[in-house]
Design a protein around this motif. Structure first.
Motif, mmCIF file in Angstrom:
data_model
loop_
_atom_site.group_PDB
_atom_site.id
_atom_site.type_symbol
_atom_site.label_atom_id
_atom_site.label_comp_id
_atom_site.label_asym_id
_atom_site.label_seq_id
_atom_site.Cartn_x
_atom_site.Cartn_y
_atom_site.Cartn_z
ATOM 1 N N VAL A 1 86.985 46.002 38.298
ATOM 2 C CA VAL A 1 87.936 45.179 37.552
ATOM 3 C C VAL A 1 88.011 45.735 36.137
ATOM 4 O O VAL A 1 87.051 45.636 35.374
ATOM 5 C CB VAL A 1 87.512 43.701 37.525
ATOM 6 C CG1 VAL A 1 88.514 42.899 36.703
ATOM 7 C CG2 VAL A 1 87.408 43.145 38.931
ATOM 8 N N ASN A 2 89.145 46.344 35.788
ATOM 9 C CA ASN A 2 89.356 46.906 34.458
ATOM 10 C C ASN A 2 90.040 45.852 33.596
ATOM 11 O O ASN A 2 91.272 45.801 33.501
ATOM 12 C CB ASN A 2 90.201 48.177 34.563
ATOM 13 C CG ASN A 2 90.375 48.869 33.217
ATOM 14 O OD1 ASN A 2 89.975 48.346 32.175
ATOM 15 N ND2 ASN A 2 90.962 50.046 33.237
ATOM 16 N N LEU A 3 89.234 44.989 32.970
ATOM 17 C CA LEU A 3 89.800 43.874 32.216
ATOM 18 C C LEU A 3 90.631 44.314 31.012
ATOM 19 O O LEU A 3 91.726 43.789 30.802
ATOM 20 C CB LEU A 3 88.687 42.926 31.779
ATOM 21 C CG LEU A 3 88.040 42.097 32.901
ATOM 22 C CD1 LEU A 3 86.908 41.247 32.338
ATOM 23 C CD2 LEU A 3 89.078 41.219 33.575
ATOM 24 N N PRO A 4 90.163 45.265 30.188
ATOM 25 C CA PRO A 4 91.008 45.693 29.058
ATOM 26 C C PRO A 4 92.357 46.243 29.505
ATOM 27 O O PRO A 4 93.395 45.895 28.948
ATOM 28 C CB PRO A 4 90.154 46.761 28.370
ATOM 29 C CG PRO A 4 88.755 46.432 28.746
ATOM 30 C CD PRO A 4 88.836 45.911 30.131
ATOM 31 N N LEU B 1 93.847 45.626 32.324
ATOM 32 C CA LEU B 1 94.596 44.550 32.974
ATOM 33 C C LEU B 1 95.326 43.694 31.953
ATOM 34 O O LEU B 1 96.513 43.379 32.116
ATOM 35 C CB LEU B 1 93.638 43.695 33.802
ATOM 36 C CG LEU B 1 94.256 42.569 34.622
ATOM 37 C CD1 LEU B 1 95.188 43.126 35.685
ATOM 38 C CD2 LEU B 1 93.160 41.722 35.273
ATOM 39 N N PHE B 2 94.638 43.315 30.870
ATOM 40 C CA PHE B 2 95.277 42.471 29.863
ATOM 41 C C PHE B 2 96.332 43.242 29.079
ATOM 42 O O PHE B 2 97.407 42.698 28.779
ATOM 43 C CB PHE B 2 94.222 41.900 28.914
ATOM 44 C CG PHE B 2 93.440 40.766 29.508
ATOM 45 C CD1 PHE B 2 94.048 39.556 29.782
ATOM 46 C CD2 PHE B 2 92.089 40.903 29.804
ATOM 47 C CE1 PHE B 2 93.331 38.500 30.337
ATOM 48 C CE2 PHE B 2 91.364 39.865 30.357
ATOM 49 C CZ PHE B 2 91.991 38.654 30.628
ATOM 50 N N ALA B 3 96.052 44.496 28.750
ATOM 51 C CA ALA B 3 97.049 45.301 28.045
ATOM 52 C C ALA B 3 98.284 45.518 28.917
ATOM 53 O O ALA B 3 99.426 45.428 28.444
ATOM 54 C CB ALA B 3 96.445 46.644 27.634
ATOM 55 N N GLY B 4 98.070 45.805 30.193
ATOM 56 C CA GLY B 4 99.198 45.976 31.098
ATOM 57 C C GLY B 4 99.994 44.695 31.276
ATOM 58 O O GLY B 4 101.223 44.723 31.398
ATOM 59 N N ALA B 5 99.298 43.559 31.299
ATOM 60 C CA ALA B 5 99.995 42.277 31.438
ATOM 61 C C ALA B 5 100.903 42.005 30.239
ATOM 62 O O ALA B 5 102.029 41.520 30.392
ATOM 63 C CB ALA B 5 98.973 41.151 31.596
ATOM 64 N N ILE B 6 100.425 42.331 29.039
ATOM 65 C CA ILE B 6 101.247 42.142 27.839
ATOM 66 C C ILE B 6 102.484 43.027 27.905
ATOM 67 O O ILE B 6 103.613 42.593 27.622
ATOM 68 C CB ILE B 6 100.426 42.443 26.571
ATOM 69 C CG1 ILE B 6 99.375 41.362 26.340
ATOM 70 C CG2 ILE B 6 101.337 42.569 25.354
ATOM 71 C CD1 ILE B 6 99.936 40.010 25.994
#
Length: 272
Positions: free
Chosen positions: A235-238, A240-245
């Motif tokens: 799970v690449n959280l950083p 994932l969140f950057a891509g979501a933005i």
């Protein structure tokens, strides 16, 4: 009266703040490293700020995020206007053309709304695959060009359209196509804008069909690329969140621009 208005404004402000909290958390997590995201003590204001997550998002060789965003943009910008125009033409034909079986066709269109998408998914894939549409943009676009719900909305809208305007066009020698192109279509701006915006959002957020058709990374959409950051192994959280933005920004802009048209279009369609 002013007290009631103040209470209403405070309630709306509170509800808006609650609605924005998930987006603020998402933005905050996209600006910090993985250690701060999973730290037991959370801070609302990220510090120190870093844009490294966004840099890695577009430089990761295994996830072509830039190409995926371009694919999503091309698919949405083609699907939205074409599907809306086709729905408008079909809705006008069902509302105005006095041909035998018109009500039967409308009934068939309503019946298609009751068929689950999972029932037609496999046959659609077989047809598109047989025509060579796997890993192609047209294979991603064409099945989404026909929207039965939009046809019904346009039909209801045109049933309430002033017949006098169309009769004036016919007195000038216009046929059905001329009346539609010169009178009806220009007067349908609100409906076209609202359904076009909804179609853009729906195309941008599509996941299952692009996942099956876009098997090669060059045919991925933004949603497929985003899903690669969340797997059963890692799970690449950083990322994932950057891509979501990055992927949610076009939708935010689209909604802010078209929200008035969306509300007016649904109200004018006659469906509450």
């Amino acid at each position: 009266m002013p007290l009631r208005r103040l209470a209403r404004d405070l309630l709306l402000g509170l509800l808006t703040a609650l609605f924005l909290i998930p987006f603020l958390i998402m933005l905050r997590n996209s600006l910090v490293d993985a250690h701060q995201i999973t730290a037991p003590h959370r801070y609302w204001l990220p510090w120190p700020l870093t844009l490294e997550n966004y840099r890695e998002l577009f430089t990761n060789p295994s996830v072509p995020m830039g190409r995926s965003l371009l694919n999503s943009f091309l698919i949405a910008t083609v699907t939205a206007p074409v599907s809306t125009l086709l729905a408008s033409m079909a809705g006008y034909a069902l509302a105005r053309l006095r041909v035998p079986g018109r009500n039967l066709v409308t009934g068939f269109i309503v019946a298609t709304l009751m068929i689950p998408g999972s029932v037609t998914f496999v046959p659609t894939f077989v047809v598109v695959g047989a025509l060579g549409g796997v890993n192609t943009l047209w294979g991603l676009i064409v099945p989404g060009l026909f929207n039965a719900f939009a046809v019904l909305l346009f039909r209801n809208f045109y049933l309430r359209f002033p017949v006098e305007l169309e009769e004036a066009g016919r007195l000038d020698g216009l046929g059905h196509l001329g009346v539609y192109r010169r009178i009806v279509l220009p007067a349908s701006g609100t409906m076209i804008a609202s359904l076009g915006a909804l179609s853009f959002i729906d195309s941008w957020n599509a996941f299952l069909w692009p996942l099956v058709i876009g098997q090669d990374p060059s045919a991925w959409t933004a949603q497929i690329a985003l899903s690669t950051f969340l797997t059963a192994q890692t799970v690449n959280l950083p990322g994932l969140f950057a891509g979501a933005i990055v992927t949610v920004l076009p939708l935010v802009v689209m909604f802010l621009v078209a929200q008035r048209h969306i509300v007016q279009g649904i109200a004018m369609s006659g469906i509450k």
